[in-house]
Design a protein around this motif. Structure first.
Motif, short mmCIF file in Angstrom:
data_model
loop_
_atom_site.label_atom_id
_atom_site.label_comp_id
_atom_site.label_asym_id
_atom_site.label_seq_id
_atom_site.Cartn_x
_atom_site.Cartn_y
_atom_site.Cartn_z
N LYS A 155 -6.39 3.68 64.46
CA LYS A 155 -7.57 3.82 65.06
C LYS A 155 -7.51 3.60 66.99
O LYS A 155 -6.17 2.63 66.63
CB LYS A 155 -8.82 3.60 65.08
N VAL A 156 -7.68 4.05 68.05
CA VAL A 156 -7.53 3.09 68.64
C VAL A 156 -8.13 4.03 69.93
O VAL A 156 -9.24 4.80 69.69
CB VAL A 156 -6.18 4.05 69.36
N SER A 157 -8.83 3.15 70.90
CA SER A 157 -10.30 3.72 71.47
C SER A 157 -9.43 4.84 72.47
O SER A 157 -8.27 5.15 73.06
CB SER A 157 -10.55 2.54 72.87
N VAL A 158 -10.23 5.27 72.51
CA VAL A 158 -9.79 6.47 73.67
C VAL A 158 -9.71 6.39 75.02
O VAL A 158 -8.75 7.00 75.57
CB VAL A 158 -10.97 8.19 73.91
N ASP A 159 -10.05 4.86 75.47
CA ASP A 159 -8.96 4.85 76.62
C ASP A 159 -7.59 3.85 77.06
O ASP A 159 -7.10 3.96 77.85
CB ASP A 159 -10.63 3.60 77.37
N ARG A 194 -7.34 1.33 75.63
CA ARG A 194 -6.95 0.19 75.56
C ARG A 194 -7.43 -1.38 74.12
O ARG A 194 -7.18 -2.12 74.33
CB ARG A 194 -8.74 -0.79 76.40
N THR A 195 -8.35 -0.78 73.27
CA THR A 195 -7.96 -0.78 71.66
C THR A 195 -8.10 -0.02 70.29
O THR A 195 -7.54 1.00 70.63
CB THR A 195 -9.34 -1.74 71.86
N ILE A 216 -2.77 9.15 75.88
CA ILE A 216 -4.01 7.66 75.48
C ILE A 216 -2.52 6.68 75.09
O ILE A 216 -1.94 7.45 74.22
CB ILE A 216 -4.56 8.14 74.28
N PRO A 217 -2.59 5.76 76.08
CA PRO A 217 -1.39 5.05 74.96
C PRO A 217 -1.01 4.25 73.94
O PRO A 217 -2.85 4.24 73.52
CB PRO A 217 -2.02 3.78 76.05
N GLY A 218 -0.51 4.41 73.48
CA GLY A 218 -0.57 3.48 72.16
C GLY A 218 -0.46 4.38 71.23
O GLY A 218 -0.62 3.90 69.79
N THR A 219 -0.08 5.63 71.72
CA THR A 219 0.18 6.95 70.01
C THR A 219 0.52 7.06 70.11
O THR A 219 1.31 8.85 69.58
CB THR A 219 -1.07 8.29 70.77
N ASP A 273 -19.03 9.73 66.77
CA ASP A 273 -19.49 9.69 68.29
C ASP A 273 -18.07 9.38 69.25
O ASP A 273 -18.88 9.58 70.73
CB ASP A 273 -19.74 7.76 67.78
N GLY A 274 -17.15 9.92 69.13
CA GLY A 274 -16.09 10.38 69.88
C GLY A 274 -15.22 9.31 70.77
O GLY A 274 -14.88 9.59 72.33
N ARG A 275 -15.50 8.16 70.36
CA ARG A 275 -15.22 6.89 71.10
C ARG A 275 -13.99 6.32 71.06
O ARG A 275 -13.23 5.65 71.39
CB ARG A 275 -15.71 5.96 71.21
N TRP A 276 -13.59 6.90 69.16
CA TRP A 276 -12.00 6.12 68.38
C TRP A 276 -11.53 8.03 68.08
O TRP A 276 -12.10 8.43 67.73
CB TRP A 276 -12.90 5.59 67.48
N ILE A 277 -10.24 7.66 67.94
CA ILE A 277 -8.98 8.61 67.16
C ILE A 277 -8.23 8.09 66.07
O ILE A 277 -7.83 6.40 66.45
CB ILE A 277 -8.01 9.29 68.18
N ALA A 278 -8.36 8.45 65.24
CA ALA A 278 -7.53 7.56 64.20
C ALA A 278 -6.68 8.12 63.67
O ALA A 278 -6.78 9.95 64.28
CB ALA A 278 -8.85 7.39 62.80
#
Length: 167
Positions: free
Chosen positions: A33-37, A39-40, A5-8, A19-24
């Protein structure tokens, strides 16, 4: 399929959003926090020598932001950081670390380190704190690194051995 995941880069202590859409996670200077894709990416709060985080059901992240402080409530959507626990120096507490959400998110379990054993958590204590009221209660003695399961059990380490007990 496994993918980075970019940015990690340099991340530690990851926790998924309910909801499984973010990882802190924690970086050397902040909670992000970053979106699992990938992008954010959103910076949420500063940290100094952090010791774990957990994501509650109501979009609040509980974090040990500094080794010698209590736990903090960090809003996943941004906003001011609030204190959840404070280290009780009269009771010789030194640190609150490795928070774990109880299923349903109403309480948080955490390891209490003491002045008597600053680098050894074999004799640590596990406390629970009710998020809404701040009420604390000791749950286990001589344990560390607790996690709560959805089927009502606690997993914890004692003297290097992993245990499971009903909760």
């Amino acid at each position: 399929e496994m993918r980075e995941i970019p940015g990690t880069e340099g991340a530690s202590d990851p926790a998924f959003s309910p909801d499984g859409r973010w990882i802190a996670f924690v970086t050397p200077g902040e909670i992000v926090k970053v979106s699992v894709d990938g992008r954010t990416r959103v910076a949420l709060a500063p940290v100094v020598d952090p010791r774990g985080l957990a994501w509650l059901d109501d979009q609040t992240i509980v974090a040990s932001r500094q080794v010698a402080l209590g736990l903090s409530l960090v809003q996943a959507g941004g906003g001011p950081v609030q204190e959840l626990t404070s280290v009780d120096t009269e009771q010789k507490e030194r640190t609150h670390r490795w928070p774990a959400a109880v299923p349903g998110g109403r309480a948080v379990l955490f390891t209490v380190g003491t002045e008597a054993s600053p680098d050894d958590y074999n004799e640590a204590r596990i406390d629970a704190v009710v998020v809404a009221t701040g009420e604390r209660k000791t749950v286990l003695e001589g344990a560390s690194m607790v996690r709560a399961t959805v089927d009502g059990r606690l997993l914890f380490v004692r003297q290097g051995v992993l245990y499971s007990v009903g909760f």
